[in-house]
Design an enzyme around this catalytic site. Structure first.
Site, short mmCIF file in Angstrom:
data_model
loop_
_atom_site.label_atom_id
_atom_site.label_comp_id
_atom_site.label_asym_id
_atom_site.label_seq_id
_atom_site.Cartn_x
_atom_site.Cartn_y
_atom_site.Cartn_z
N ASP A 201 0.84 -1.27 -0.20
CA ASP A 201 0.08 -0.18 0.08
C ASP A 201 0.80 1.41 0.05
O ASP A 201 0.62 2.12 -0.47
CB ASP A 201 -0.95 0.11 1.47
CG ASP A 201 -0.25 -0.19 2.35
OD1 ASP A 201 0.99 -0.73 2.59
OD2 ASP A 201 -0.97 0.10 3.69
N TYR A 202 2.00 1.28 0.90
CA TYR A 202 2.89 2.26 0.80
C TYR A 202 3.61 2.68 -0.66
O TYR A 202 3.34 3.68 -0.88
CB TYR A 202 4.07 2.03 1.85
CG TYR A 202 4.95 3.34 1.90
CD1 TYR A 202 4.55 4.28 2.74
CD2 TYR A 202 6.23 3.26 1.47
CE1 TYR A 202 5.54 5.45 3.02
CE2 TYR A 202 7.08 4.27 1.59
CZ TYR A 202 6.66 5.21 2.44
OH TYR A 202 7.46 6.27 2.55
N CYS A 203 3.82 1.69 -1.40
CA CYS A 203 4.57 1.67 -2.67
C CYS A 203 3.59 2.43 -3.49
O CYS A 203 3.56 3.29 -4.41
CB CYS A 203 5.05 0.44 -3.02
SG CYS A 203 6.68 0.16 -2.40
N SER A 205 0.90 4.19 -2.77
CA SER A 205 0.44 5.49 -2.41
C SER A 205 1.76 6.43 -3.02
O SER A 205 1.44 7.64 -3.58
CB SER A 205 0.44 5.71 -1.25
OG SER A 205 1.52 5.56 -0.49
N LYS A 206 2.75 6.01 -3.04
CA LYS A 206 3.96 6.82 -3.40
C LYS A 206 4.17 6.83 -5.07
O LYS A 206 4.33 8.03 -5.41
CB LYS A 206 5.24 6.49 -2.83
CG LYS A 206 5.28 6.55 -1.48
CD LYS A 206 5.28 7.95 -0.96
CE LYS A 206 5.59 8.20 0.43
NZ LYS A 206 5.16 9.56 1.13
#
Length: 297
Positions: A201-203, A205-206
């Site tokens: 999810d972090y990747c 979003s980035k």
């Protein structure tokens, strides 16, 4: 016969236009390669930001706090946003003691669109039009496989790390566009350039934040708003509370994922002990609540 002549000229025109486009491509590529080479040898002059109004999200600690400190030394007016009011108030007091600049602090949960718009209006009334926007606020879910990650944390990661950029741009870009003056800064991550294990999810979003920032840069180019500059920053792991305990692994692996593994992208979350989400409940300071009520009447 007449139609054949016209079609012949049309084909010739298309070919000439194609040749022209190709020549422009070659000339442009040569120029920009040469410009990039020159910039390796001769660094351009640093941007003069004295007197600018700079808004930094996620400014209570970590990268945001350091950015505020460095820009404050250059004579800007600082507008600091963070969801953690207690930490933000402490940071703003430190900066006021340390720097001879105006510092304004506002509690704002950037994951909430209406909250962003409301606090943005407050900033415009109390400080003025923001001329440099630094979208720095970010969260990380933590040490989970994607299927194990709680839905609310995944949702918050997407809203803070990506969607919040939409709302801050919506709030502050129109004034920059009207003046043809401003600067948009997207603090992304190396995780927005290539994927890493344990950070789906972090990747995502980035990646989204970078794509959004690049798209806006192209939009400004088409609109001929050359006075509005854009910057995308993709740092590697930084020793802040957000990624506390993460380690990199410098043992290369097979072709295809060799660079990811070389920089620890496959196991950097193994010792994660950072702060997944703010541990304090969102609370708006009394002064801000009063101003909001006055603004709504």
């Amino acid at each position: 016969m007449h139609n054949q002549v016209i079609q012949c000229f049309e084909r010739l025109f298309i070919k000439l236009r194609s040749v022209k486009d190709f020549i422009e491509l070659i000339i442009g590529a040569t120029f920009y390669f040469f410009e990039a080479f020159v910039r390796l040898l001769v660094q351009p002059a640093r941007k003069d930001v004295e007197g600018e109004i700079v808004l930094i999200t996620g400014a209570a600690h970590g990268i945001g706090k350091l950015i505020a400190e460095e820009l404050g030394r250059l004579g800007v007016t600082l507008v600091l946003w963070d969801v953690n009011w207690e930490a933000l108030e402490k940071t703003s007091k430190e900066l006021r003691r340390m720097l001879d600049v105006r510092v304004y602090a506002y509690a704002c949960d950037c994951s909430r669109r209406t909250e962003v718009y409301k606090v943005a209006d407050l900033v415009k009334r109390e400080v003025g039009d923001v001329s440099i926007l630094v979208n720095n606020a970010g969260v990380v879910t933590g040490k989970y496989t994607f299927t194990e990650a709680p839905d609310n944390l995944v949702d918050r990661t997407l809203r803070v790390n990506a969607a919040a950029h939409f709302w801050t741009y919506k709030a502050f870009l129109p004034a920059m566009t009207a003046r043809n003056h401003g600067h948009l800064v997207c603090i992304a991550c190396h995780g927005g350039l290539f994927a890493m294990n344990g950070l789906a999810d972090y990747c995502a979003s980035k990646f989204a934040a970078i794509g959004f920032a690049e798209s806006i840069a192209l939009e400004l180019l088409v609109l001929k708003r050359e006075g509005i500059k854009t910057t995308i920053v993709c740092p590697y792991l930084i020793n802040t509370t957000m990624f506390g305990g993460c380690q990199t692994n410098f043992m290369p692996a097979k072709l295809g994922i060799i660079f990811v593994n070389f920089f620890g992208g496959l196991d950097l979350m193994d010792r994660f002990r950072g702060i997944p989400v703010p541990t304090v409940s969102y609370k708006r300071p009394q002064r801000q609540r009063e101003n909001s009520v006055l603004g709504e009447t």
